[in-house]
Motif scaffolding. Sequence first.
Motif, PDB file in Angstrom:
ATOM      1  N   ASP A 115       0.825  -1.207   0.000  1.00 41.66           N
ATOM      2  CA  ASP A 115       0.000   0.000   0.000  1.00 41.66           C
ATOM      3  C   ASP A 115       0.861   1.260   0.000  1.00 41.66           C
ATOM      4  OD1 ASP A 115       0.940  -0.677   2.486  1.00 41.66           O
ATOM      5  OD2 ASP A 115      -0.923  -0.245   3.563  1.00 41.66           O
ATOM      6  N   VAL A 116       1.993   1.223   0.695  1.00 36.05           N
ATOM      7  CA  VAL A 116       2.895   2.375   0.699  1.00 36.05           C
ATOM      8  C   VAL A 116       3.510   2.570  -0.686  1.00 36.05           C
ATOM      9  CG1 VAL A 116       5.025   3.305   1.686  1.00 36.05           C
ATOM     10  CG2 VAL A 116       3.364   2.146   3.153  1.00 36.05           C
ATOM     11  N   VAL A 117       3.887   1.479  -1.320  1.00 37.09           N
ATOM     12  CA  VAL A 117       4.433   1.564  -2.682  1.00 37.09           C
ATOM     13  C   VAL A 117       3.410   2.201  -3.620  1.00 37.09           C
ATOM     14  CG1 VAL A 117       5.164   0.192  -4.666  1.00 37.09           C
ATOM     15  CG2 VAL A 117       6.040  -0.355  -2.396  1.00 37.09           C
ATOM     16  N   ALA A 118       2.153   1.791  -3.501  1.00 36.18           N
ATOM     17  CA  ALA A 118       1.111   2.343  -4.372  1.00 36.18           C
ATOM     18  C   ALA A 118       0.923   3.837  -4.122  1.00 36.18           C
ATOM     19  CB  ALA A 118      -0.198   1.589  -4.148  1.00 36.18           C
ATOM     20  N   TRP A 119       0.892   4.254  -2.854  1.00 35.35           N
ATOM     21  CA  TRP A 119       0.733   5.672  -2.525  1.00 35.35           C
ATOM     22  C   TRP A 119       1.903   6.500  -3.073  1.00 35.35           C
ATOM     23  CZ3 TRP A 119      -2.841   8.933  -0.733  1.00 35.35           C
ATOM     24  CH2 TRP A 119      -3.970   8.420  -0.098  1.00 35.35           C
ATOM     25  N   LEU A 120       3.122   6.057  -2.813  1.00 40.06           N
ATOM     26  CA  LEU A 120       4.286   6.836  -3.226  1.00 40.06           C
ATOM     27  C   LEU A 120       4.450   6.847  -4.740  1.00 40.06           C
ATOM     28  CD1 LEU A 120       6.869   5.807  -0.474  1.00 40.06           C
ATOM     29  CD2 LEU A 120       5.417   7.844  -0.586  1.00 40.06           C
ATOM     30  N   HIS A 121       4.077   5.768  -5.394  1.00 43.04           N
ATOM     31  CA  HIS A 121       4.163   5.754  -6.855  1.00 43.04           C
ATOM     32  C   HIS A 121       3.165   6.738  -7.459  1.00 43.04           C
ATOM     33  CE1 HIS A 121       3.519   3.986 -10.966  1.00 43.04           C
ATOM     34  NE2 HIS A 121       4.830   4.025 -10.923  1.00 43.04           N
ATOM     35  N   ALA A 122       1.948   6.768  -6.924  1.00 42.74           N
ATOM     36  CA  ALA A 122       0.965   7.739  -7.407  1.00 42.74           C
ATOM     37  C   ALA A 122       1.446   9.166  -7.157  1.00 42.74           C
ATOM     38  CB  ALA A 122      -0.378   7.497  -6.723  1.00 42.74           C
ATOM     39  N   LEU A 123       2.081   9.387  -6.014  1.00 43.39           N
ATOM     40  CA  LEU A 123       2.616  10.715  -5.709  1.00 43.39           C
ATOM     41  C   LEU A 123       3.723  11.094  -6.684  1.00 43.39           C
ATOM     42  CD1 LEU A 123       2.627  13.119  -3.705  1.00 43.39           C
ATOM     43  CD2 LEU A 123       4.332  11.860  -2.364  1.00 43.39           C
ATOM     44  N   TRP A 124       4.543  10.135  -7.041  1.00 40.39           N
ATOM     45  CA  TRP A 124       5.638  10.374  -7.991  1.00 40.39           C
ATOM     46  C   TRP A 124       5.098  10.700  -9.384  1.00 40.39           C
ATOM     47  CZ3 TRP A 124       8.605   6.138 -10.910  1.00 40.39           C
ATOM     48  CH2 TRP A 124       9.698   6.684 -11.590  1.00 40.39           C
ATOM     49  N   LEU A 125       4.086   9.962  -9.827  1.00 38.94           N
ATOM     50  CA  LEU A 125       3.488  10.250 -11.131  1.00 38.94           C
ATOM     51  C   LEU A 125       2.891  11.657 -11.159  1.00 38.94           C
ATOM     52  CD1 LEU A 125       1.691   6.879 -12.028  1.00 38.94           C
ATOM     53  CD2 LEU A 125       3.933   7.697 -12.786  1.00 38.94           C
ATOM     54  N   ALA A 126       2.225  12.029 -10.071  1.00 39.95           N
ATOM     55  CA  ALA A 126       1.648  13.373 -10.004  1.00 39.95           C
ATOM     56  C   ALA A 126       2.743  14.436 -10.025  1.00 39.95           C
ATOM     57  CB  ALA A 126       0.794  13.513  -8.744  1.00 39.95           C
ATOM     58  N   TYR A 127       3.863  14.158  -9.377  1.00 38.64           N
ATOM     59  CA  TYR A 127       4.981  15.108  -9.383  1.00 38.64           C
ATOM     60  C   TYR A 127       5.509  15.309 -10.799  1.00 38.64           C
ATOM     61  CZ  TYR A 127       9.662  16.972  -8.576  1.00 38.64           C
ATOM     62  OH  TYR A 127      10.806  17.732  -8.622  1.00 38.64           O
ATOM     63  N   GLN A 129       3.935  14.990 -13.551  1.00 39.80           N
ATOM     64  CA  GLN A 129       2.961  15.736 -14.343  1.00 39.80           C
ATOM     65  C   GLN A 129       2.972  17.219 -13.994  1.00 39.80           C
ATOM     66  OE1 GLN A 129      -1.071  14.423 -13.791  1.00 39.80           O
ATOM     67  NE2 GLN A 129      -1.933  16.093 -15.000  1.00 39.80           N
ATOM     68  N   HIS A 130       3.011  17.547 -12.706  1.00 42.14           N
ATOM     69  CA  HIS A 130       2.840  18.931 -12.280  1.00 42.14           C
ATOM     70  C   HIS A 130       4.120  19.758 -12.343  1.00 42.14           C
ATOM     71  CE1 HIS A 130      -0.977  17.348 -10.814  1.00 42.14           C
ATOM     72  NE2 HIS A 130      -1.393  18.591 -10.750  1.00 42.14           N
ATOM     73  N   LYS A 131       5.254  19.127 -12.601  1.00 37.59           N
ATOM     74  CA  LYS A 131       6.476  19.913 -12.754  1.00 37.59           C
ATOM     75  C   LYS A 131       6.709  20.319 -14.208  1.00 37.59           C
ATOM     76  CE  LYS A 131       9.921  16.296 -13.602  1.00 37.59           C
ATOM     77  NZ  LYS A 131      11.232  15.742 -13.190  1.00 37.59           N
ATOM     78  N   GLU A 132       5.900  19.783 -15.129  1.00 35.23           N
ATOM     79  CA  GLU A 132       6.057  20.124 -16.537  1.00 35.23           C
ATOM     80  C   GLU A 132       5.524  21.528 -16.814  1.00 35.23           C
ATOM     81  OE1 GLU A 132       7.659  18.440 -18.763  1.00 35.23           O
ATOM     82  OE2 GLU A 132       8.081  16.770 -17.406  1.00 35.23           O
ATOM     83  N   GLU A 134       3.519  22.467 -19.033  1.00 38.28           N
ATOM     84  CA  GLU A 134       2.088  22.493 -19.341  1.00 38.28           C
ATOM     85  C   GLU A 134       1.238  22.696 -18.093  1.00 38.28           C
ATOM     86  OE1 GLU A 134       4.230  20.364 -20.379  1.00 38.28           O
ATOM     87  OE2 GLU A 134       4.222  20.435 -22.576  1.00 38.28           O
ATOM     88  N   ALA A 135       1.777  22.386 -16.914  1.00 33.87           N
ATOM     89  CA  ALA A 135       1.018  22.556 -15.671  1.00 33.87           C
ATOM     90  C   ALA A 135       0.953  24.008 -15.231  1.00 33.87           C
ATOM     91  CB  ALA A 135       1.627  21.700 -14.560  1.00 33.87           C
ATOM     92  N   GLY A 136       1.728  24.879 -15.862  1.00 35.49           N
ATOM     93  CA  GLY A 136       1.701  26.293 -15.505  1.00 35.49           C
ATOM     94  C   GLY A 136       2.582  26.598 -14.305  1.00 35.49           C
ATOM     95  N   LEU A 137       2.644  27.876 -13.969  1.00 35.72           N
ATOM     96  CA  LEU A 137       3.500  28.304 -12.864  1.00 35.72           C
ATOM     97  C   LEU A 137       3.020  27.780 -11.518  1.00 35.72           C
ATOM     98  CD1 LEU A 137       4.144  32.020 -13.923  1.00 35.72           C
ATOM     99  CD2 LEU A 137       5.639  30.042 -14.247  1.00 35.72           C
ATOM    100  N   SER A 138       1.742  27.472 -11.412  1.00 37.38           N
ATOM    101  CA  SER A 138       1.205  26.981 -10.140  1.00 37.38           C
ATOM    102  C   SER A 138       1.180  25.463 -10.065  1.00 37.38           C
ATOM    103  CB  SER A 138      -0.219  27.517  -9.937  1.00 37.38           C
ATOM    104  OG  SER A 138      -1.077  27.059 -10.980  1.00 37.38           O
ATOM    105  N   GLY A 139       1.792  24.793 -11.033  1.00 34.62           N
ATOM    106  CA  GLY A 139       1.730  23.338 -11.065  1.00 34.62           C
ATOM    107  C   GLY A 139       2.272  22.687  -9.812  1.00 34.62           C
ATOM    108  N   TRP A 143       0.599  20.444  -6.702  1.00 42.66           N
ATOM    109  CA  TRP A 143       1.126  19.148  -6.261  1.00 42.66           C
ATOM    110  C   TRP A 143       1.328  19.132  -4.749  1.00 42.66           C
ATOM    111  CZ3 TRP A 143       6.015  17.795  -4.167  1.00 42.66           C
ATOM    112  CH2 TRP A 143       6.245  16.415  -4.071  1.00 42.66           C
ATOM    113  N   HIS A 144       1.889  20.192  -4.192  1.00 47.34           N
ATOM    114  CA  HIS A 144       2.068  20.260  -2.739  1.00 47.34           C
ATOM    115  C   HIS A 144       0.726  20.209  -2.011  1.00 47.34           C
ATOM    116  CE1 HIS A 144       6.171  21.625  -3.713  1.00 47.34           C
ATOM    117  NE2 HIS A 144       6.476  21.305  -2.475  1.00 47.34           N
ATOM    118  N   ARG A 145      -0.223  20.989  -2.494  1.00 47.31           N
ATOM    119  CA  ARG A 145      -1.499  21.120  -1.788  1.00 47.31           C
ATOM    120  C   ARG A 145      -2.370  19.878  -1.918  1.00 47.31           C
ATOM    121  NH1 ARG A 145      -5.466  24.997  -4.675  1.00 47.31           N
ATOM    122  NH2 ARG A 145      -5.608  23.081  -5.920  1.00 47.31           N
TER     123      ARG A 145
END
Length: 213
Positions: A115-127, A129-132, A134-139, A143-145
């Motif tokens: 379950d921890v692996v699944a949570w952290l992997h989803a968090l990594w995928l979101a990171y 995406q939101h650092k690109e 295309e996510a804009g300056l608030s990306g 991700w933090h929020r």
Amino acid sequence: MEPVRVPDSRLASMQADMAKLMDLAAQHERQLDDLSAAPPTPDSPFAAYGLPGFAGLPPAPAPPEPRPILELEDEEYEDELDALSDWVDDFLMRVYGAEVTTAAPWCEQWQEHADVVAWLHALWLAYQQHKEAEAGLSGLFVWHRDFLTHAMATVRAAGGPLSACMTDPDRPAHRLLPGPRPSNRTTSAIEEPDEPGERGDHGESGELGQASG
């Protein structure tokens, strides 16, 4: 002034060289025409630089779609887990790890907690995406929020999946908490079925008993 006479053997060689040069020039001209006529395609590796693609070449393959890590198997799973471990150990915990306490436990063998692996992997995928751009300056703020705060609060909760592991940085510990047993519906489905004809025999005997009564 007398004209210069070229030997026939040398003249033939010069004519052959000239023919090769003309063929080569024609090939270059055709290539230039193709490059100038072919517009850059979205899949062309040169499109981002405003350069045309090469006519006749297949488009570059699209990158594989990300999949949840628990859906991967064998070597594919191990490779993804290695990449995730690098991100968690070198970035996530180094920046956001905070102190290990009873209120915020951790496990140095977190890779064994599915379950921890699944949570952290989803968090990594979101990171990713939101650092690109295309996510804009608030990306990264999003991700933090919306991702980091919630994921870390769940993974490192006092009663969460790592609560039986390390609560003191000087005392490493690791224990997998047992999950709930399967539901009654699942356990009844895997039980052996009645013997063929058993229900029918019961029904017939009941009918015979009623008739004899």
